[in-house]
Design a protein around this motif. Sequence first.
Motif, PDB file in Angstrom:
ATOM      1  N   LYS A   1      57.531  55.445  38.283  1.00  0.00           N
ATOM      2  CA  LYS A   1      58.713  55.350  37.428  1.00  0.00           C
ATOM      3  C   LYS A   1      58.410  55.861  36.030  1.00  0.00           C
ATOM      4  N   MET A   2      59.465  56.303  35.362  1.00  0.00           N
ATOM      5  CA  MET A   2      59.392  56.679  33.960  1.00  0.00           C
ATOM      6  C   MET A   2      60.152  55.614  33.165  1.00  0.00           C
ATOM      7  N   TRP A   3      59.455  54.984  32.238  1.00  0.00           N
ATOM      8  CA  TRP A   3      60.024  53.902  31.436  1.00  0.00           C
ATOM      9  C   TRP A   3      60.272  54.443  30.032  1.00  0.00           C
ATOM     10  N   ASP A   4      61.546  54.573  29.682  1.00  0.00           N
ATOM     11  CA  ASP A   4      61.923  55.007  28.336  1.00  0.00           C
ATOM     12  C   ASP A   4      61.890  53.786  27.420  1.00  0.00           C
ATOM     13  N   LEU A   5      60.929  53.761  26.495  1.00  0.00           N
ATOM     14  CA  LEU A   5      60.732  52.553  25.682  1.00  0.00           C
ATOM     15  C   LEU A   5      61.865  52.346  24.674  1.00  0.00           C
ATOM     16  N   ASN A   6      62.525  53.431  24.260  1.00  0.00           N
ATOM     17  CA  ASN A   6      63.614  53.278  23.290  1.00  0.00           C
ATOM     18  C   ASN A   6      64.825  52.587  23.901  1.00  0.00           C
ATOM     19  N   SER A   7      65.182  52.987  25.129  1.00  0.00           N
ATOM     20  CA  SER A   7      66.350  52.387  25.785  1.00  0.00           C
ATOM     21  C   SER A   7      65.958  51.222  26.695  1.00  0.00           C
ATOM     22  N   ASN A   8      64.640  51.058  26.931  1.00  0.00           N
ATOM     23  CA  ASN A   8      64.118  50.049  27.863  1.00  0.00           C
ATOM     24  C   ASN A   8      64.700  50.218  29.268  1.00  0.00           C
ATOM     25  N   GLN A   9      64.896  51.486  29.666  1.00  0.00           N
ATOM     26  CA  GLN A   9      65.357  51.796  31.018  1.00  0.00           C
ATOM     27  C   GLN A   9      64.225  52.455  31.796  1.00  0.00           C
ATOM     28  N   ALA A  10      64.115  52.103  33.075  1.00  0.00           N
ATOM     29  CA  ALA A  10      63.104  52.732  33.932  1.00  0.00           C
ATOM     30  C   ALA A  10      63.793  53.405  35.110  1.00  0.00           C
ATOM     31  N   MET A  11      63.350  54.629  35.428  1.00  0.00           N
ATOM     32  CA  MET A  11      63.918  55.329  36.578  1.00  0.00           C
ATOM     33  C   MET A  11      62.806  55.929  37.432  1.00  0.00           C
ATOM     34  N   GLN A  12      63.058  55.992  38.737  1.00  0.00           N
ATOM     35  CA  GLN A  12      62.059  56.553  39.641  1.00  0.00           C
ATOM     36  C   GLN A  12      61.946  58.061  39.424  1.00  0.00           C
ATOM     37  N   ILE A  13      60.677  58.555  39.363  1.00  0.00           N
ATOM     38  CA  ILE A  13      60.469  59.995  39.180  1.00  0.00           C
ATOM     39  C   ILE A  13      59.551  60.583  40.250  1.00  0.00           C
ATOM     40  N   ALA A  14      58.990  59.757  41.117  1.00  0.00           N
ATOM     41  CA  ALA A  14      58.062  60.280  42.118  1.00  0.00           C
ATOM     42  C   ALA A  14      58.064  59.388  43.344  1.00  0.00           C
ATOM     43  N   GLN A  15      57.716  60.010  44.476  1.00  0.00           N
ATOM     44  CA  GLN A  15      57.706  59.292  45.751  1.00  0.00           C
ATOM     45  C   GLN A  15      56.552  59.819  46.600  1.00  0.00           C
ATOM     46  N   HIS A  16      55.801  58.923  47.223  1.00  0.00           N
ATOM     47  CA  HIS A  16      54.742  59.309  48.147  1.00  0.00           C
ATOM     48  C   HIS A  16      54.945  58.576  49.468  1.00  0.00           C
ATOM     49  N   ASP A  17      54.128  58.919  50.459  1.00  0.00           N
ATOM     50  CA  ASP A  17      54.183  58.232  51.757  1.00  0.00           C
ATOM     51  C   ASP A  17      53.228  57.043  51.823  1.00  0.00           C
ATOM     52  N   GLY A  18      52.519  56.793  50.719  1.00  0.00           N
ATOM     53  CA  GLY A  18      51.621  55.643  50.638  1.00  0.00           C
ATOM     54  C   GLY A  18      51.594  55.162  49.191  1.00  0.00           C
ATOM     55  N   PRO A  19      50.922  54.046  48.936  1.00  0.00           N
ATOM     56  CA  PRO A  19      50.813  53.562  47.562  1.00  0.00           C
ATOM     57  C   PRO A  19      50.285  54.649  46.616  1.00  0.00           C
ATOM     58  N   ILE A  20      50.814  54.663  45.384  1.00  0.00           N
ATOM     59  CA  ILE A  20      50.357  55.621  44.374  1.00  0.00           C
ATOM     60  C   ILE A  20      49.286  54.941  43.538  1.00  0.00           C
ATOM     61  N   ARG A  21      48.091  55.495  43.571  1.00  0.00           N
ATOM     62  CA  ARG A  21      46.937  54.857  42.930  1.00  0.00           C
ATOM     63  C   ARG A  21      46.708  55.337  41.493  1.00  0.00           C
ATOM     64  N   THR A  22      47.045  56.626  41.202  1.00  0.00           N
ATOM     65  CA  THR A  22      46.758  57.173  39.869  1.00  0.00           C
ATOM     66  C   THR A  22      47.982  57.907  39.329  1.00  0.00           C
ATOM     67  N   ILE A  23      48.157  57.843  38.002  1.00  0.00           N
ATOM     68  CA  ILE A  23      49.250  58.585  37.366  1.00  0.00           C
ATOM     69  C   ILE A  23      48.786  59.079  36.003  1.00  0.00           C
ATOM     70  N   HIS A  24      49.048  60.364  35.727  1.00  0.00           N
ATOM     71  CA  HIS A  24      48.631  60.975  34.454  1.00  0.00           C
ATOM     72  C   HIS A  24      49.681  61.957  33.961  1.00  0.00           C
ATOM     73  N   TRP A  25      49.865  61.974  32.660  1.00  0.00           N
ATOM     74  CA  TRP A  25      50.748  62.936  32.000  1.00  0.00           C
ATOM     75  C   TRP A  25      49.920  64.173  31.653  1.00  0.00           C
ATOM     76  N   ILE A  26      50.429  65.352  32.011  1.00  0.00           N
ATOM     77  CA  ILE A  26      49.763  66.611  31.680  1.00  0.00           C
ATOM     78  C   ILE A  26      50.635  67.377  30.692  1.00  0.00           C
ATOM     79  N   LYS A  27      50.058  67.689  29.528  1.00  0.00           N
ATOM     80  CA  LYS A  27      50.771  68.470  28.518  1.00  0.00           C
ATOM     81  C   LYS A  27      50.026  69.784  28.346  1.00  0.00           C
TER      82      LYS A  27
END
Length: 369
Positions: A111-137
């Motif tokens: 999920k992506m959690w927008d801290l200003n609005s305090n809203q969270a929305m799903q942004i990714a889906q896998h077929d198993g638990p997601i173990r790692t998440i990283h932002w790439i700029k």
Amino acid sequence: MSLFGTSSAFGAAGSGVFGNATTDNHNPMKDVEVTSPPDDSISCLAFSPPTMPANFLIGGSWANDVRCWEVQDNGQTVPKAQQTHTGPVLDVCWSDDGSKVFTASCDKTAKMWDLNSNQAMQIAQHDGPIRTIHWIKAPNYSCIMTGSWDKTLKFWDTRSPKPVMSLQMPERAYSADVVYPMAVVATADRGLIVYQLENQPSEFRRIESPLKHQHRCVAIFKDKQGKPTGFALGSIEGRVAIHYINPPNPAKDNFTFKCHRSNGTNTATAQDIYAVNAISFHPVHGTLATVGSDGRFSFWDKDARTKLKTSEQLDQPITASSFNSNGNIFAYASSYDWSKGHEYYNPQKKNYIFLRNAAEELKPRNKKW
């Protein structure tokens, strides 16, 4: 005077409310306790990026939630907000501008959690638990990288429900790190894959593991110019490997060291060996912290091959750690990691996150170990 400034006496021994007479050893280092910690084991911690003027700490837990605290200069922590998944949260990261937090869960979503609005929305889906998440700029793109137990590494534009790219891995993702233009993923079966992220992500090299036991954590380190040059890899066998990607002399430059073990090396008594649960590099000095199932944290200078400090033993494992962006604060989480099975689980035991002044203790040394 700032509590996390270099001149403070923050974290000094004997500063507990009841002096040293107490036998409670949940906080033997007398560090600052974060208020309202999670209600189940803490899986991950992440401090806000340097683009934000204040310090915010995110923590994810097996209680299916992710929490945000503001860490004030006087050491007070103020709970700000929280969001939930429908399964344990295994990893968290920040966007580079600090406006968003990304969370990965056993519910197979991110999920992506927008801290200003305090809203969270799903942004990714896998077929198993997601173990790692990283932002790439990158200069020409921004995306989220997710590593899953479904043996895929996926890259997501947060505006699209389909991944931009999906890369097959030989095994399940256990740990990952990103320092542009490099990513490294440690998998089950002692797999290690390095990715290059310039232009678009692609597999760069598979590396034979320098460790003989299951991988638990990996963290990229930089050279003096701030470029990613290698990684530290921790295993369940109380050992860390320092591995350079292109060293001048691999046999000499790459090495491993033992840590998070008890009873010394005397062969007459059995040695207790514990998992290395997390590795964090200091953003200024390049020294590193390891935390383990033995309930201790240790600070190391990999260049001088020296141990800088080992903590007293907490009464439960340390499961996660993070430095804030200027390296003045070291956060570590104390909670059960199930390393001794269900019979050692005590639901009455609280979970804690502690904050320690890290400005002085992680300065490098100049001697070999």
